[in-house]
Design a protein around this motif. Structure first.
Motif, PDB file in Angstrom:
ATOM      1  N   LEU A  29      -9.542   2.292  25.649  1.00 35.67           N
ATOM      2  CA  LEU A  29     -10.710   2.452  24.771  1.00 35.67           C
ATOM      3  C   LEU A  29     -11.463   3.743  25.118  1.00 35.67           C
ATOM      4  CD1 LEU A  29     -12.011  -1.251  24.698  1.00 35.67           C
ATOM      5  CD2 LEU A  29     -10.925  -0.015  22.807  1.00 35.67           C
ATOM      6  N   CYS A  34     -14.916   5.618  23.390  1.00 39.35           N
ATOM      7  CA  CYS A  34     -15.891   4.523  23.485  1.00 39.35           C
ATOM      8  C   CYS A  34     -16.796   4.658  24.706  1.00 39.35           C
ATOM      9  CB  CYS A  34     -15.124   3.230  23.751  1.00 39.35           C
ATOM     10  SG  CYS A  34     -15.045   2.107  22.421  1.00 39.35           S
ATOM     11  N   VAL A 241      -6.402  -1.608  21.275  1.00 42.81           N
ATOM     12  CA  VAL A 241      -6.917  -0.439  20.538  1.00 42.81           C
ATOM     13  C   VAL A 241      -6.570  -0.559  19.060  1.00 42.81           C
ATOM     14  CG1 VAL A 241      -6.667   2.058  20.203  1.00 42.81           C
ATOM     15  CG2 VAL A 241      -6.903   1.129  22.512  1.00 42.81           C
ATOM     16  N   CYS A 244      -8.767  -2.401  16.891  1.00 44.82           N
ATOM     17  CA  CYS A 244     -10.056  -1.755  16.600  1.00 44.82           C
ATOM     18  C   CYS A 244      -9.923  -0.678  15.519  1.00 44.82           C
ATOM     19  CB  CYS A 244     -10.634  -1.126  17.865  1.00 44.82           C
ATOM     20  SG  CYS A 244     -10.965  -2.336  19.156  1.00 44.82           S
TER      21      CYS A 244
END
Ligand code: NAD
Length: 265
Positions: A29, A34, A241, A244
């Motif tokens: 991430l 992030c 990932v 997302c």
């Protein structure tokens, strides 16, 4: 590997991310930009080293919160502090977990309680606390790290199997409740993964049985896993990932095996 920083500006909280799969997911991430709240136990210097490494990777703030995931008040404090520092939790990864192996008749009740608290109830608490701001934002991702044991049982793992089957049920229920709010809720169900915990077991078993580590993997540990190799941490992390990305927006309420074919049997 896609290293597009498409998650820049998002904040992710990953429970149990001081080691193994959780640390791998945090790293993956961070590579997408992030900001992060890490959580978990361990040596303070090692945690600080990971924190700094991830902050560099993410080019965004990374904090560590030492909440004990078996203690609801700790979880509440972590969720509030994390949201206060970064606005809200956009991506919640429920990963912290422990194991205890024992026949059910002699399974210590305190180990049962600890496994249910850490592997199952903690995800209920983080989820209920993260959801209101996800609903307001109209976007959220919840990724629960379950196990092949969310779909199959093994003897002597009553609490773990019960907790992981419970996580599958929680995943589906929350997915239904949030489906119209831009929120997806999924579980990843890994088989045996190459974490320090597992590789240590391979070395110990090879020594104890006087056979090679390859033989331990092939003939002892990975009998259930048709590929006869451990799942790599990145194979789990990259699925987190993917869950997302915009491309995964219609994937919700699933339990996705990453198990080398284990649950195909
Ligand atoms: P690990 O032992 O390497 O990491 C566990 C993490 O959880 C650590 O950061 C630890 O500090 C943290 N943790 C443990 N108890 C905690 C508590 N009370 N409060 C806060 N943090 C706590 O284990 P792992 O192999 O990376 O496992 C991570 C998750 O993946 C677990 O949910 C596990 O069930 C699941 N899983 C692992 C495998 C595998 O083969 N390793 C396979 C399937 C599923």
């Amino acid at each position: 590997m896609n290293t597009d920083r498409f998650l820049a500006g998002r904040h992710a909280l990953v429970t149990g991310s001081t080691s193994g799969i959780g640390l791998g997911i945090a790293r993956a991430l961070a590579r997408r930009g992030c900001s992060l709240t890490l959580n978990g136990f361990g040596d303070a210097d090692a945690i600080e080293t990971h924190r700094q490494e991830l902050e560099q990777l993410a080019d965004a703030p990374v904090a560590h919160h030492p909440a004990d995931m078996s203690v609801p008040d700790d979880i509440e404090a972590m969720m509030h502090e994390s949201a206060e520092a970064r606005g809200q939790v956009d991506i919640l990864v429920n990963n912290a977990g422990i194991q205890h192996v024992s026949p059910v008749a002699s399974f210590p009740p305190e180990r049962w309680d600890a496994i249910i608290a850490i592997n199952l109830s903690s995800a209920f608490h983080t989820t209920r606390l993260a959801l209101p701001s996800m609903v307001t934002a109209g976007w959220g991702r919840i990724v629960n790290v379950a196990s092949a044991h969310a779909l199959r049982a093994s003897p002597f793992k009553a609490a773990y199997v019960a907790a992981k089957h419970g996580i599958a049920g929680l995943t589906k229920t929350v997915a239904l409740e949030t489906a119209e709010h831009g929120i997806t809720v999924n579980a990843i169900a890994p088989g045996y993964v190459e974490t320090p915990l597992v590789t240590g077991q391979v070395e110990d078993t090879a020594r104890a049985r006087g056979i090679s580590e390859e033989a331990v993997l092939r003939d002892v540990m990975l009998l259930a896993q048709p590929t006869r190799r451990l799942v790599a941490i990145d194979e789990v992390a990259e699925l987190a990932v993917y869950l997302c990305t915009p491309a995964s927006a219609s994937i919700t309420g699933t339990v996705l095996p990453v198990d080398g074919g284990w649950t195909a049997k």
